[in-house]
Motif scaffolding. Sequence first.
Motif, PDB file in Angstrom:
ATOM      1  N   UNK A 203       0.836  -1.138  -0.101  1.00 34.81           N
ATOM      2  CA  UNK A 203      -0.063   0.063   0.009  1.00 34.81           C
ATOM      3  C   UNK A 203       0.964   1.421   0.210  1.00 34.81           C
ATOM      4  N   UNK A 204       2.259   1.277   0.385  1.00 34.25           N
ATOM      5  CA  UNK A 204       2.875   2.361   0.548  1.00 34.25           C
ATOM      6  C   UNK A 204       3.853   2.576  -0.864  1.00 34.25           C
ATOM      7  N   UNK A 205       3.771   1.642  -1.775  1.00 31.37           N
ATOM      8  CA  UNK A 205       4.765   1.634  -2.895  1.00 31.37           C
ATOM      9  C   UNK A 205       4.871   2.881  -3.520  1.00 31.37           C
ATOM     10  N   UNK A 206       3.740   3.696  -3.657  1.00 30.13           N
ATOM     11  CA  UNK A 206       3.723   5.052  -4.464  1.00 30.13           C
ATOM     12  C   UNK A 206       5.095   5.988  -3.735  1.00 30.13           C
ATOM     13  N   UNK A 207       5.206   5.726  -2.413  1.00 27.99           N
ATOM     14  CA  UNK A 207       6.372   6.205  -1.839  1.00 27.99           C
ATOM     15  C   UNK A 207       7.527   5.913  -1.790  1.00 27.99           C
ATOM     16  N   UNK A 208       7.978   5.315  -2.744  1.00 27.72           N
ATOM     17  CA  UNK A 208       9.043   4.567  -3.077  1.00 27.72           C
ATOM     18  C   UNK A 208      10.272   5.693  -2.912  1.00 27.72           C
ATOM     19  N   UNK A 209      11.319   5.552  -2.122  1.00 31.82           N
ATOM     20  CA  UNK A 209      12.370   6.425  -2.058  1.00 31.82           C
ATOM     21  C   UNK A 209      12.376   7.259  -0.719  1.00 31.82           C
ATOM     22  N   UNK A 210      11.081   7.242  -0.052  1.00 30.00           N
ATOM     23  CA  UNK A 210      11.029   7.793   1.307  1.00 30.00           C
ATOM     24  C   UNK A 210      11.787   7.165   2.233  1.00 30.00           C
ATOM     25  N   UNK A 211      12.680   7.940   3.061  1.00 26.95           N
ATOM     26  CA  UNK A 211      13.349   7.237   3.901  1.00 26.95           C
ATOM     27  C   UNK A 211      13.160   7.838   5.557  1.00 26.95           C
ATOM     28  N   UNK A 212      13.414   7.124   6.677  1.00 24.77           N
ATOM     29  CA  UNK A 212      13.456   7.524   7.840  1.00 24.77           C
ATOM     30  C   UNK A 212      14.955   7.515   8.466  1.00 24.77           C
ATOM     31  N   UNK A 228      14.073  -6.942  17.401  1.00 29.85           N
ATOM     32  CA  UNK A 228      13.738  -5.494  17.302  1.00 29.85           C
ATOM     33  C   UNK A 228      14.937  -4.654  17.127  1.00 29.85           C
ATOM     34  N   UNK A 229      14.847  -3.772  16.116  1.00 34.38           N
ATOM     35  CA  UNK A 229      16.105  -3.101  15.754  1.00 34.38           C
ATOM     36  C   UNK A 229      15.727  -1.507  15.600  1.00 34.38           C
ATOM     37  N   UNK A 230      16.454  -0.553  15.626  1.00 33.16           N
ATOM     38  CA  UNK A 230      16.223   0.618  15.297  1.00 33.16           C
ATOM     39  C   UNK A 230      17.350   1.207  14.454  1.00 33.16           C
ATOM     40  N   UNK A 231      16.856   1.960  13.199  1.00 30.69           N
ATOM     41  CA  UNK A 231      17.866   2.155  12.368  1.00 30.69           C
ATOM     42  C   UNK A 231      17.214   2.799  11.139  1.00 30.69           C
ATOM     43  N   UNK A 232      18.110   3.414  10.095  1.00 28.07           N
ATOM     44  CA  UNK A 232      17.625   3.826   8.696  1.00 28.07           C
ATOM     45  C   UNK A 232      16.598   2.977   8.259  1.00 28.07           C
ATOM     46  N   UNK A 233      15.524   3.395   7.589  1.00 30.07           N
ATOM     47  CA  UNK A 233      14.482   2.535   6.874  1.00 30.07           C
ATOM     48  C   UNK A 233      14.268   3.215   5.572  1.00 30.07           C
ATOM     49  N   UNK A 234      14.163   2.431   4.466  1.00 37.17           N
ATOM     50  CA  UNK A 234      13.944   2.838   3.241  1.00 37.17           C
ATOM     51  C   UNK A 234      12.342   2.317   2.551  1.00 37.17           C
ATOM     52  N   UNK A 235      11.565   3.029   2.044  1.00 32.71           N
ATOM     53  CA  UNK A 235      10.492   2.356   1.374  1.00 32.71           C
ATOM     54  C   UNK A 235      10.689   2.196   0.074  1.00 32.71           C
ATOM     55  N   UNK A 236      10.616   1.102  -0.561  1.00 28.20           N
ATOM     56  CA  UNK A 236      10.749   0.864  -1.960  1.00 28.20           C
ATOM     57  C   UNK A 236       9.487   0.673  -2.624  1.00 28.20           C
ATOM     58  N   UNK A 237       9.525   0.256  -3.822  1.00 27.75           N
ATOM     59  CA  UNK A 237       8.417   0.138  -4.897  1.00 27.75           C
ATOM     60  C   UNK A 237       7.544  -1.007  -4.229  1.00 27.75           C
ATOM     61  N   UNK A 238       8.495  -2.015  -3.724  1.00 26.14           N
ATOM     62  CA  UNK A 238       8.105  -3.436  -3.293  1.00 26.14           C
ATOM     63  C   UNK A 238       7.882  -3.606  -1.942  1.00 26.14           C
ATOM     64  N   UNK A 239       8.386  -2.838  -1.032  1.00 29.54           N
ATOM     65  CA  UNK A 239       8.523  -2.918   0.212  1.00 29.54           C
ATOM     66  C   UNK A 239       9.458  -2.377   1.143  1.00 29.54           C
ATOM     67  N   UNK A 240      10.360  -2.910   1.764  1.00 27.29           N
ATOM     68  CA  UNK A 240      11.137  -2.043   2.866  1.00 27.29           C
ATOM     69  C   UNK A 240      12.452  -2.486   2.609  1.00 27.29           C
ATOM     70  N   UNK A 241      13.318  -1.606   2.727  1.00 25.71           N
ATOM     71  CA  UNK A 241      14.871  -2.106   2.741  1.00 25.71           C
ATOM     72  C   UNK A 241      15.326  -0.867   3.660  1.00 25.71           C
TER      73      UNK A 241
END
Length: 405
Positions: A203-212, A228-241
């Motif tokens: 559902x968030x694929x349209x936000x691809x490239x958005x990072x935290x 559980x971990x805390x760190x940089x997160x990236x939204x991609x077209x297909x999911x998370x990286x």
Amino acid sequence: MRKYDLIVIGAGPAGLFASINAAACNLSVLLLEKKDRPGRKLLISGSGKCNLTHTGTPDELLSHYNGEEKFVKPAIYAFDNKDLIEYFNKMGVPTLITENGKVFPASFEARDVLNILVDDARRKGVSIKTSCPVIAVKKTNKGFIVKATDKTFESSALLIATGGKTYPWTGSEGDGYRFAKALGHTVISPEPALAPFFVENFSLGELSGLSFKAARVSLWKNERKIVEKVGPLLITHKGFSGPVILHLSREAQTGDEVLINFLDIDPEKLKNDLLTQKNMLVRTSLKKLGYPLSLVDRIMQSCGVSLKTNLSVLIKAKRKCLIKALTSYRARITKAGFQFAMVTKGGVRLREVNPKTMESRKVQELYFAGEILNIDGETGGYNIQFAFSSAYLGAKAICHRLCSL
């Protein structure tokens, strides 16, 4: 048939550096590579920029190898990050350190690193044969027989540095596991590690490239939190990286779930913030808290909240939906396969290898270096560092053994 002192299988960073250091003590070295040129995987490391290593003391480096500090320690202490940086500086490849401690060639070009390794190997007399896939290896009373597709080679010692199974088009297809098994070793089943997560009907694929910068992500199996971990997160077209996902991936399996707190904000704090800011639009309030408007708008839409809604009229059910989506976004994941993973979890069982020499405990004069071993470090240059360190340690042990003979 000429007999070499050492045959190295695999011309990645581990194979090249082992060859360089073995040839430096006047051993005759043959380096065999199945692809048409060395270092294909090295060229794509760090998105082509080649994250060589990471800053920190040797002990700090050791904490990034997923509980295998004891095995990795002799190699890191023999050739650490400062040694690696010094080697490339002396060879004409200056390095730089980014804010997060990653070390790159100053040019940000992996090709510069590879060219130095290949040139150094050739200058020291290493015979490099490319387009030469190895079919089989055999131990004899006099050493090793290595059979390639169209030729057979003989050596006193053998070092296998074929890597794992990730990015198989680069040549890392797991050949070394077959050789290790043929020589009596146990291979822990290889799995992808440092891999992204895919989400079906994302559902968030349209936000691809958005990072935290600091998302809190937990991995769940059968409704039970595993890690559980805390760190940089990236939204991609297909999911998370991103690093936080890559570090979780070694424990993940397809069908697991992730819960994501995008800004690592306590749900109660977010609730109180929303309750105390009455005369403000919902999206304005969430933006002030640090949420990107593109994410806010998508979450508001999924919760059925108009973008023009004021906090003063936001009903409890809709507020709870927003808070849950922003602090406990739930998704069932498919773990990416070897073609997308950076490293391999699994490989030659560590207790069958002497960590002080990289020599097999089962077969004399057989050595291993790099990712073929059951070692997978975190992202940030740790895996390439181990490739160089283990190659250096193995080469020095080979020099000591063969020269003493």
